[in-house]
Design an enzyme around this catalytic site. Structure first.
Site, PDB file in Angstrom:
ATOM      1  N   ASP A 113       0.839  -1.207   0.000  1.00  0.00           N
ATOM      2  CA  ASP A 113       0.000   0.000   0.000  1.00  0.00           C
ATOM      3  C   ASP A 113       0.870   1.252   0.000  1.00  0.00           C
ATOM      4  O   ASP A 113       0.554   2.245  -0.659  1.00  0.00           O
ATOM      5  CB  ASP A 113      -0.937  -0.013   1.221  1.00  0.00           C
ATOM      6  CG  ASP A 113      -1.790  -1.261   1.248  1.00  0.00           C
ATOM      7  OD1 ASP A 113      -2.345  -1.610   0.192  1.00  0.00           O
ATOM      8  OD2 ASP A 113      -1.877  -1.903   2.308  1.00  0.00           O
ATOM      9  N   HIS A 127      -5.194  -3.470   5.741  1.00  0.00           N
ATOM     10  CA  HIS A 127      -4.875  -3.803   4.354  1.00  0.00           C
ATOM     11  C   HIS A 127      -6.085  -4.376   3.625  1.00  0.00           C
ATOM     12  O   HIS A 127      -6.109  -5.536   3.241  1.00  0.00           O
ATOM     13  CB  HIS A 127      -3.691  -4.782   4.298  1.00  0.00           C
ATOM     14  CG  HIS A 127      -3.392  -5.242   2.900  1.00  0.00           C
ATOM     15  ND1 HIS A 127      -2.891  -4.399   1.933  1.00  0.00           N
ATOM     16  CD2 HIS A 127      -3.571  -6.429   2.290  1.00  0.00           C
ATOM     17  CE1 HIS A 127      -2.766  -5.059   0.794  1.00  0.00           C
ATOM     18  NE2 HIS A 127      -3.173  -6.296   0.975  1.00  0.00           N
TER      19      HIS A 127
HETATM   20  P1  NAI Z   1      -0.550 -18.256  -5.205  1.00  0.00           P
HETATM   21  O1  NAI Z   1      -1.759 -19.116  -5.198  1.00  0.00           O
HETATM   22  O2  NAI Z   1       0.111 -17.963  -6.506  1.00  0.00           O
HETATM   23  O3  NAI Z   1       0.549 -18.872  -4.242  1.00  0.00           O
HETATM   24  C1  NAI Z   1       0.258 -19.314  -2.960  1.00  0.00           C
HETATM   25  C2  NAI Z   1       1.190 -20.445  -2.611  1.00  0.00           C
HETATM   26  O4  NAI Z   1       0.876 -20.869  -1.284  1.00  0.00           O
HETATM   27  C3  NAI Z   1       1.056 -21.669  -3.530  1.00  0.00           C
HETATM   28  O5  NAI Z   1       2.323 -22.046  -4.042  1.00  0.00           O
HETATM   29  C4  NAI Z   1       0.494 -22.731  -2.598  1.00  0.00           C
HETATM   30  O6  NAI Z   1       0.944 -24.058  -2.900  1.00  0.00           O
HETATM   31  C5  NAI Z   1       1.036 -22.268  -1.267  1.00  0.00           C
HETATM   32  N1  NAI Z   1       0.339 -22.869  -0.135  1.00  0.00           N
HETATM   33  C6  NAI Z   1      -0.968 -23.182   0.000  1.00  0.00           C
HETATM   34  N2  NAI Z   1      -1.182 -23.776   1.188  1.00  0.00           N
HETATM   35  C7  NAI Z   1       0.008 -23.819   1.818  1.00  0.00           C
HETATM   36  C8  NAI Z   1       0.428 -24.314   3.077  1.00  0.00           C
HETATM   37  N3  NAI Z   1      -0.424 -24.880   3.931  1.00  0.00           N
HETATM   38  N4  NAI Z   1       1.732 -24.196   3.393  1.00  0.00           N
HETATM   39  C9  NAI Z   1       2.594 -23.616   2.546  1.00  0.00           C
HETATM   40  N5  NAI Z   1       2.252 -23.146   1.344  1.00  0.00           N
HETATM   41  C10 NAI Z   1       0.973 -23.247   0.990  1.00  0.00           C
HETATM   42  O7  NAI Z   1      -0.966 -16.883  -4.469  1.00  0.00           O
HETATM   43  P2  NAI Z   1      -0.141 -15.494  -4.437  1.00  0.00           P
HETATM   44  O8  NAI Z   1      -0.565 -14.658  -5.565  1.00  0.00           O
HETATM   45  O9  NAI Z   1       1.289 -15.797  -4.246  1.00  0.00           O
HETATM   46  O10 NAI Z   1      -0.752 -14.828  -3.101  1.00  0.00           O
HETATM   47  C11 NAI Z   1      -0.495 -15.388  -1.845  1.00  0.00           C
HETATM   48  C12 NAI Z   1      -1.252 -14.632  -0.758  1.00  0.00           C
HETATM   49  O11 NAI Z   1      -0.760 -13.298  -0.636  1.00  0.00           O
HETATM   50  C13 NAI Z   1      -2.743 -14.492  -1.021  1.00  0.00           C
HETATM   51  O12 NAI Z   1      -3.457 -14.738   0.170  1.00  0.00           O
HETATM   52  C14 NAI Z   1      -2.894 -13.054  -1.442  1.00  0.00           C
HETATM   53  O13 NAI Z   1      -4.196 -12.558  -1.190  1.00  0.00           O
HETATM   54  C15 NAI Z   1      -1.866 -12.405  -0.566  1.00  0.00           C
HETATM   55  N6  NAI Z   1      -1.442 -11.060  -0.994  1.00  0.00           N
HETATM   56  C16 NAI Z   1      -1.144 -10.155  -0.025  1.00  0.00           C
HETATM   57  C17 NAI Z   1      -0.744  -8.876  -0.327  1.00  0.00           C
HETATM   58  C18 NAI Z   1      -0.405  -7.911   0.746  1.00  0.00           C
HETATM   59  O14 NAI Z   1      -0.215  -6.742   0.438  1.00  0.00           O
HETATM   60  N7  NAI Z   1      -0.289  -8.300   1.988  1.00  0.00           N
HETATM   61  C19 NAI Z   1      -0.662  -8.442  -1.736  1.00  0.00           C
HETATM   62  C20 NAI Z   1      -0.926  -9.478  -2.683  1.00  0.00           C
HETATM   63  C21 NAI Z   1      -1.323 -10.736  -2.313  1.00  0.00           C
END
Ligand code: NAI
Length: 338
Positions: free
Chosen positions: A175, A202
């Site tokens: 952000d 957030h």
């Molecule tokens: P993605 O689906 O591409 O990757 C998530 C990964 O987490 C996958 O490789 C999956 O296998 C893994 N995963 C699932 N369960 C797991 C577990 N129990 N233990 C370890 N790994 C596990 O998703 P992406 O795009 O990488 O986003 C991840 C998270 O980050 C989402 O919740 C998203 O909303 C959040 N996010 C947060 C932001 C922030 O500013 N704080 C900004 C953008 C995304």
């Protein structure tokens, strides 16, 4: 069995007489969710960070490929990969910093809260591991909805008797990164010169940029203020819609996560005056968690700064933010206490 697979620097691919290299000075960092959209570029950028000596990549799928790939980069950090729940202990033991981008991202039409049902359980499991295997580590929590997952993590740590509020930080850096970029565009200056405090939380209206406190000191018309506030609050949705079902922000998020992790590591190493915004256990408002500027040091959050003077527009925004935040925090707490 694939889940019994532990990988270290592609060892089977190295000649038997390869001289083993020990880790140099620096910090040990684990990334949980390392094979995901954020996890992969985040792993790459952390492998390039000179403050990192050991990098543990953990995921429930595909860690082998990501680890093999990243381990070929000729930078100092030693990379190890861990696949599946059975290897969580080895992934976490000895870590100074744990970064968590594990969990599902948004698709068009979804709010961050729509992710709660899946991601709450993932964050709970991972934090139970942290409480057991590296209770002193600093935790950077990225998984959404951050407004609820941070309270979930706090409750898990509290239950296990390991909770140190200074060591748990919800990552709101994206952000700030977006705010700096959009404000720089409006002011027509270099974004590297801009610093916008973003407080609250957030998600949507809980993201509250304080344009009255922008550095360098700047004034904005009412129209500019409304345009910037709305764009900063909807920055995530802008990306979700542009990706049209293929996920949410990953590359800018990896950049922001590294910027934030580096600030935490600089704090750990004793650098003075490291100040960033983060969503933390806080008493600056009546809510138990709130994002503000914090000073990072050897124990994590060493000081939480007050909100500072707000203008009328920001005061109104703060009331809206607090209302939504209170519900999201409560939802997280209830998930563990139920
Ligand atoms: P993605 O689906 O591409 O990757 C998530 C990964 O987490 C996958 O490789 C999956 O296998 C893994 N995963 C699932 N369960 C797991 C577990 N129990 N233990 C370890 N790994 C596990 O998703 P992406 O795009 O990488 O986003 C991840 C998270 O980050 C989402 O919740 C998203 O909303 C959040 N996010 C947060 C932001 C922030 O500013 N704080 C900004 C953008 C995304």
């Amino acid at each position: 069995h694939p889940t019994n697979f532990q990988m270290e620097e592609s060892s089977s691919l190295r000649p038997a007489n390869c001289r083993s290299k020990g880790a140099g000075p620096g910090f040990k960092v684990a990334i949980l969710g390392a094979a995901g959209g954020i996890g992969q570029p985040l792993s790459m950028l952390m492998k390039m960070n000179p403050l990192v000596s050991v990098l543990h990549l953990y995921d429930v799928v595909n860690t082998l490929g990501v680890m093999a790939d990243i381990s070929h980069m000729d930078t100092g950090a030693v990379v190890r990969g861990f696949l599946g729940q059975q290897q969580l202990e080895n992934a976490l033991t000895g870590m100074d910093l744990v970064i968590i981008p594990a969990g599902v991202p948004r698709k068009p039409g979804m709010t961050r809260d729509d992710l709660f049902n899946i991601n709450a359980g993932i964050v709970k499991t991972l934090c139970e591991g942290i409480a057991k295997y590296c209770p002193k580590a600093i935790v950077n929590l990225i998984s959404n909805p951050v407004n609820s997952t941070v309270p979930i993590a706090a409750e898990v740590f509290r239950k296990s008797g390991t909770y140190d509020p200074r060591r748990l930080l919800g990552v709101t850096m994206l952000d700030v990164v977006r705010a700096n970029t959009f404000v720089a565009e409006v002011l027509n200056i270099d974004p590297r010169e801009v610093n916008v405090p973003v407080i609250g939380g957030h998600a949507g209206v809980t993201i509250l940029p304080l344009l009255s406190q922008v550095k360098p000191p700047s004034t904005f018309t009412r129209e500019e203020t409304e345009y910037l506030t709305t764009r900063i609050q909807n920055g995530g949705t802008e990306v979700v819609e542009a990706k049209a079902g293929a996920g949410s922000a990953t590359l800018s998020m990896a950049y922001a996560a590294v910027k934030f992790a580096e600030a935490c590591l600089r704090g750990l190493s004793g650098d003075a005056g490291v100040i960033e915004c983060a969503f933390v256990d806080s008493q600056v408002t009546e809510l138990p968690f709130f994002a503000t500027k914090v000073r990072l040091g050897r124990n994590g959050v060493e000081e939480i700064f007050p909100l500072g003077p707000l203008n009328e527009y920001e005061r109104a925004g703060l009331e809206k933010a607090k209302e939504e935040l209170a519900a999201s925090i409560q939802k997280g707490v209830a998930f563990i206490r139920k």
